[in-house]
Design a protein around this motif. Structure first.
Motif: not given
Lengths: 170, 177
Positions: A64, A69, B29, B33, B47, B51
């Protein structure tokens, strides 16, 4: 904590879940109950097995890039929040381009001369001013009867007049 | 800034500090995820949804109620996106195939059993009532206490615990079968 009946321990169901996740307010008391209640022990073991299998599920590694992001999310957010402005901006730009394209025509039709003509007329006017000064000087010289100098000055004055005339008609 | 709570970090971000959001993403994160992946069973989709979740968090940051937890809010967004996906496009029987084809199994020796378990869990989670699934993910992945889950969802603690118990029972039966 007491059993309601031989086959059920429903009063401790919530307590069991809290104990399972380490949130029991009285873990020692529940552990004492577990020693006596086979049903709760079985339930607890079952839930632990299920959670163990769930937690062992493979998860693909992911890198990540937090900074990227955030930038991407900010950028997408900006465009999403300004998406209604884009058509308006496009129309404004198109209007400006059209206006700029037709501006010279508009100006000429308004009896206003292009910039180059204005500058040349100014130059011609300046030359005429100099010519007048020179003529004045020539008169003074002629009064001094220096005929040769007067003739030269006359030639110069004629040339300046020609130049001024040429600029005016450009 | 590293010692700030997630809510404080998000408040910083709302005031224009992008670094705070980076720190926050580094904190949540991975589990976020993981939640999404375990919910949809496909890496590429996970993914995309991940996002998309970040973008929605950014876009709707002004709608965040400081009285609630950031995790609860973020997980709620993610789970809704997952549900949207599952309703529109996803078929559980393809989940194992997608995982196998993309080669994202961490331990190759667990390929088939891992695929089967993944598929079983994905199907079982999909079959849960939405409230039970929500409680399960908020506790198991977002690591929120049951009391906090009750506050976020507006349900009594007893109801939340009952829903969690029911979810675990159904999941247990599904993976055994």
């Amino acid at each position: 904590m007491e059993k309601k009946n031989e086959n059920s321990c429903s009063e401790t169901d919530s307590t069991l879940i809290l104990y399972l996740y380490g949130e029991s307010p009285e873990p020692a008391a529940f552990e004492a109950h577990l020693e006596k209640c086979a049903e709760c022990r079985a339930q607890l073991a079952e839930h632990r097995k299920t959670l163990g299998q769930y937690r062992d599920l493979p998860v693909p590694p992911i890198y990540i890039d937090a900074k990227a992001a955030v930038l991407k999310a900010n950028d997408k957010s900006f465009w999403m929040r300004t998406r209604f402005l884009m058509p308006l901006a496009g129309m404004a730009i198109a209007a400006l381009l059209i206006f700029s394209f037709y501006l010279p025509t508009f100006l000429s039709n308004s009896n206003r001369l292009p910039i180059t003509e204005i500058k040349m007329n100014d130059s011609a006017a300046s030359i005429r001013t100099v010519t007048a000064d020179v003529s004045s000087a020539a008169e003074s010289i002629s009064n001094s009867r220096d005929l040769e100098s007067v003739a030269q000055l006359d030639d110069m004055i004629s040339e300046l007049d020609d130049i001024a005339e040429g600029l005016s008609s450009f | 800034m590293a010692r700030m709570s997630e809510e404080e970090l998000f408040a910083e971000y709302r005031e224009g500090n992008d670094i705070a959001m980076e720190i926050l993403i580094n904190k949540v994160g991975a589990p976020l995820f993981r939640t999404i992946f375990r919910r949809v069973g496909d890496r590429a989709t996970a993914e995309d949804i991940f996002q998309d979740t970040l973008e929605r968090i950014v876009r709707h940051r002004d709608k965040f109620d400081p009285a609630q937890t950031f995790r609860g809010w973020a997980w709620s967004i993610a789970l809704h996106r997952c549900s949207d996906f599952m309703r529109k496009k996803y078929r559980e029987k393809h989940a194992a195939e997608n995982i196998y084809e993309t080669g994202h199994i961490v331990d190759p020796e667990q390929t088939m059993s891992g695929m089967e378990k993944m598929a079983n869990f994905t199907e079982a989670l999909e079959s849960l009532p939405v409230e039970q699934r929500e409680v399960f993910f908020l506790r198991e992945e977002a690591q929120l206490s049951f009391k906090k889950i009750g506050e976020i969802t507006g349900r009594p603690l007893g109801t939340v615990l009952t829903q969690m118990r029911a979810a675990l029972k159904k999941l247990g039966r599904a993976v055994e079968g």
